[in-house]
Structure formats: structure tokens, C-alpha cells
Design a protein around this motif. Structure first.
Motif, short mmCIF file in Angstrom:
data_model
loop_
_atom_site.label_atom_id
_atom_site.label_comp_id
_atom_site.label_asym_id
_atom_site.label_seq_id
_atom_site.Cartn_x
_atom_site.Cartn_y
_atom_site.Cartn_z
N ASP A 77 1.20 -1.01 -0.25
CA ASP A 77 -0.22 -0.13 0.13
C ASP A 77 0.83 1.36 0.14
OD1 ASP A 77 -2.35 -1.93 0.46
OD2 ASP A 77 -2.13 -1.56 2.36
N GLY A 78 0.85 2.29 -0.95
CA GLY A 78 1.34 3.35 -0.54
C GLY A 78 0.19 5.13 -0.96
N GLU A 79 0.82 5.40 0.17
CA GLU A 79 -0.05 7.18 0.05
C GLU A 79 0.69 7.93 -0.34
OE1 GLU A 79 -2.46 6.67 3.28
OE2 GLU A 79 -2.11 8.68 4.10
N ALA A 80 0.42 8.87 -0.92
CA ALA A 80 1.30 10.21 -1.10
C ALA A 80 -0.63 11.43 -0.86
CB ALA A 80 1.59 10.38 -1.88
N GLY A 81 0.73 12.77 -0.19
CA GLY A 81 -1.18 13.47 -0.21
C GLY A 81 -0.10 14.93 0.29
N ALA A 82 -0.93 16.09 0.93
CA ALA A 82 -1.03 16.69 1.57
C ALA A 82 -1.49 17.28 2.54
CB ALA A 82 -1.23 17.96 0.06
N LEU A 83 -0.23 17.93 3.95
CA LEU A 83 -0.73 18.03 4.49
C LEU A 83 -1.08 19.62 5.05
CD1 LEU A 83 1.11 16.09 8.11
CD2 LEU A 83 1.04 18.18 8.05
N TRP A 84 -2.08 19.38 5.91
CA TRP A 84 -2.29 21.07 7.44
C TRP A 84 -1.97 21.02 8.06
CZ3 TRP A 84 -4.50 19.41 3.06
CH2 TRP A 84 -4.18 20.22 1.18
N VAL A 85 -1.63 22.35 9.04
CA VAL A 85 -1.49 21.31 10.51
C VAL A 85 -2.42 22.99 11.34
CG1 VAL A 85 0.13 21.97 12.46
CG2 VAL A 85 0.57 21.42 10.46
N ASP A 86 -3.68 21.75 11.92
CA ASP A 86 -4.15 22.84 12.28
C ASP A 86 -3.62 23.39 13.54
OD1 ASP A 86 -7.84 23.27 13.03
OD2 ASP A 86 -7.21 22.80 15.23
N HIS A 87 -3.13 22.82 15.07
CA HIS A 87 -2.55 23.36 15.92
C HIS A 87 -1.48 22.31 16.15
CE1 HIS A 87 -5.70 20.68 17.84
NE2 HIS A 87 -4.31 20.73 18.54
N ASN A 88 -0.37 23.17 16.91
CA ASN A 88 1.28 22.01 17.66
C ASN A 88 1.81 22.46 18.62
OD1 ASN A 88 3.25 20.20 17.51
ND2 ASN A 88 3.61 20.24 15.87
N ASP A 89 0.85 22.62 19.81
CA ASP A 89 0.60 22.86 21.43
C ASP A 89 2.41 22.31 21.45
OD1 ASP A 89 -0.85 24.97 20.76
OD2 ASP A 89 -2.07 23.76 20.86
N VAL A 90 3.39 23.12 21.81
CA VAL A 90 4.46 22.58 23.18
C VAL A 90 4.97 23.08 23.51
CG1 VAL A 90 6.40 21.94 22.39
CG2 VAL A 90 5.25 21.92 20.78
N GLN A 91 5.21 22.45 24.97
CA GLN A 91 5.83 23.08 26.32
C GLN A 91 7.26 22.02 26.84
OE1 GLN A 91 3.03 24.73 28.94
NE2 GLN A 91 4.71 25.23 30.74
N VAL A 92 7.88 22.57 26.91
CA VAL A 92 9.57 21.85 27.11
C VAL A 92 10.48 22.30 28.02
CG1 VAL A 92 10.81 20.06 27.07
CG2 VAL A 92 8.86 20.04 25.51
N PRO A 93 10.26 21.99 29.64
CA PRO A 93 9.58 21.70 30.40
C PRO A 93 7.97 21.83 30.82
CG PRO A 93 10.90 22.41 31.32
CD PRO A 93 11.46 22.98 30.29
N ASN A 94 7.31 21.09 30.93
CA ASN A 94 5.61 21.38 31.22
C ASN A 94 5.45 21.44 32.46
OD1 ASN A 94 3.16 21.72 31.01
ND2 ASN A 94 3.10 19.32 30.90
N ASP A 95 5.96 22.91 32.83
CA ASP A 95 6.54 23.43 33.94
C ASP A 95 7.24 24.77 34.35
OD1 ASP A 95 9.38 23.48 33.97
OD2 ASP A 95 9.45 21.56 35.00
N ASP A 96 7.27 25.48 35.33
CA ASP A 96 7.07 27.66 35.08
C ASP A 96 8.80 27.34 34.82
OD1 ASP A 96 5.25 27.63 36.32
OD2 ASP A 96 6.51 27.70 38.72
N ALA A 97 9.28 26.06 34.38
CA ALA A 97 10.80 27.01 33.12
C ALA A 97 10.56 26.63 31.67
CB ALA A 97 11.43 25.92 33.49
N GLY A 98 8.90 26.20 31.47
CA GLY A 98 9.28 26.37 29.99
C GLY A 98 7.74 27.16 29.75
N ASP A 99 7.64 27.84 28.02
CA ASP A 99 6.78 28.05 27.52
C ASP A 99 6.29 27.65 26.41
OD1 ASP A 99 6.85 30.44 29.37
OD2 ASP A 99 8.77 31.20 28.42
#
Length: 224
Positions: A5-27
Motif C-alpha cells: 500500500d502506498g499513500e501520498a498527499g498534502a498535510l495541513w496543521v490545525d495546531h501544534n502546541d508545545v511546552q518543554v519542560p511542562n512546568d514554570d521553566a518552559g513556555d
């Protein structure tokens, strides 16, 4: 007994939220603010059906893209600080390698339903760079997922197929679901087009990351 099986296409990002580290030392910030696509995407799978109701699949599903943007305010990420209003390069990777097993529960003229499990291996990395400053957060891990596949055949040639890997836990969730319309041919080929969505993430002491990707895909399969 075999299928590729092969698949190809186009990708769109709705959201990609990140915080590292997950405490007061990260934003917390949204990588999608730097760009939402479209980005090229592809995947490849090899399937083996040794018996009528049993199927094993090996799936390679890379997902990676890069963007450049600016933060509206200073951001702390993975031990480094990045200044507002200055160019930042972002590299995002979430490659996955999967071993799937599906057992056929229903198989008749119109309906088919398969249920099983997936061993999901993720190779993830987020990297920020600004001038001489750079930091990254990498993660390689294993996650068990529920696998399911169902189809409705309008006639011997045309069918609608839903294929998904799913998991949910207090620490996070994972959804990879594709809905496609497919046309079968007598020479072993099958062609299709559809929509895939990938959503999920993790929320623990070390990292917060949740993303939602949407894809328009073309599919091709060959059986022998």
C-alpha cells in the motif's frame, strides 16, 4: 497473500502546541503560528495475509516539516531562551513505525470489519534555532494502539474504507484515521482518494505536546 500500500498527499496543521519542560521553566507556544502548510506527506505499508482471516502489516509513516517565524514574546524551550521578534527556525518530526495485526470478524458482499492491535514506535523531535542558540527535545518510545478497519462495498468495484489506529490514556491520546473511496481492478490494483486525520499528544511532567494534522491523500495498492 501479499499486498503493498502506498499513500501520498498534502498535510495541513490545525495546531501544534508545545511546552518543554511542562512546568514554570518552559513556555507554551504553537508551532502552527509559524506555518500551517501544505506540506508533502507519504507512507508505505506491506501486508501479509497467511490465513483467510489474519493479516499482518508493517507500516512506515514519516511526518516532518520545517518552518521559520518569530515569537511575539520571549520563549523558554528545553533549557534555552529565544528572543521575541527575531527569526527562529523550527524543525518538527514525528515519524512512526508500526506492526499491525488485524483479524477479520465480518466479510460479506457489502460489509467487512477487522479488529486488532498495533505496536506503534514513535521517533519524535522538536528543534528550535535562533542565531547561535539551539535546543531540542527528542523522544523514542513504544505505544500499543487499537487497530480497526471497516469497509462498505457499493458493488464489486467501488468501496468506502475506514482504517484507524487509536489509543487514549490519562497522559495523552493518539488518533490516526483515514476515510477513502477506492476502486478495485481485476489485475490486482486498487486506487483511492480520501482524507486522513492525525491527532493526539502527551501531557506529563516533562512535556506538553498536542497536535492535529489533516491530510488529503491519494492511495494505491497492489496485491499478489
Amino acid at each position: 497473500q501479499w499486498r503493498i500500500d502506498g499513500e501520498a498527499g498534502a498535510l495541513w496543521v490545525d495546531h501544534n502546541d508545545v511546552q518543554v519542560p511542562n512546568d514554570d521553566a518552559g513556555d507554551r507556544f504553537d508551532i502552527a503560528d509559524f506555518g500551517r502548510g501544505p506540506y508533502p506527506t507519504a507512507r508505505l505499508a506491506l501486508a501479509w495475509r497467511p490465513w483467510q482471516r489474519h493479516e499482518f502489516q508493517l507500516v512506515l509513516a514519516p511526518l516532518a516539516y520545517s518552518e521559520t517565524g518569530r515569537f511575539n514574546e520571549d520563549v523558554r524551550f528545553a533549557g534555552a531562551s529565544f528572543r521575541a521578534d527575531e527569526k527562529v527556525d523550527v524543525d518538527y518530526k514525528f515519524n512512526s513505525y508500526r506492526l499491525r495485526y488485524l483479524y477479520t470478524l465480518v466479510d460479506n458482499e457489502h460489509w467487512g470489519f477487522e479488529l486488532g492491535g498495533t505496536l506503534f514506535v514513535r521517533d519524535a523531535k522538536i528543534k528550535l534555532s535562533q542565531g547561535n542558540t539551539s535546543s531540542d527535545d527528542s523522544d523514542v518510545g513504544f505505544v500499543p494502539l487499537l487497530a480497526l478497519k471497516t469497509r462498505y462495498a457499493f458493488n464489486p468495484q467501488w468501496r468506502l474504507v475506514l482504517d484507524a489506529d487509536l489509543a487514549a490514556a490519562p497522559q495523552g491520546r493518539a488518533i490516526d484515521l483515514a476515510l477513502s473511496l477506492r476502486r478495485q481492478f481485476n489485475n490486482g490494483w486498487e486506487l483511492g482518494a480520501g482524507y486522513r486525520t492525525i491527532e493526539g499528544g502527551a501531557d506529563n511532567d516533562s512535556v506538553y505536546t498536542f497536535a492535529w494534522f489533516n491530510q488529503a491523500v491519494l492511495q494505491a495498492s497492489y496485491s499478489w
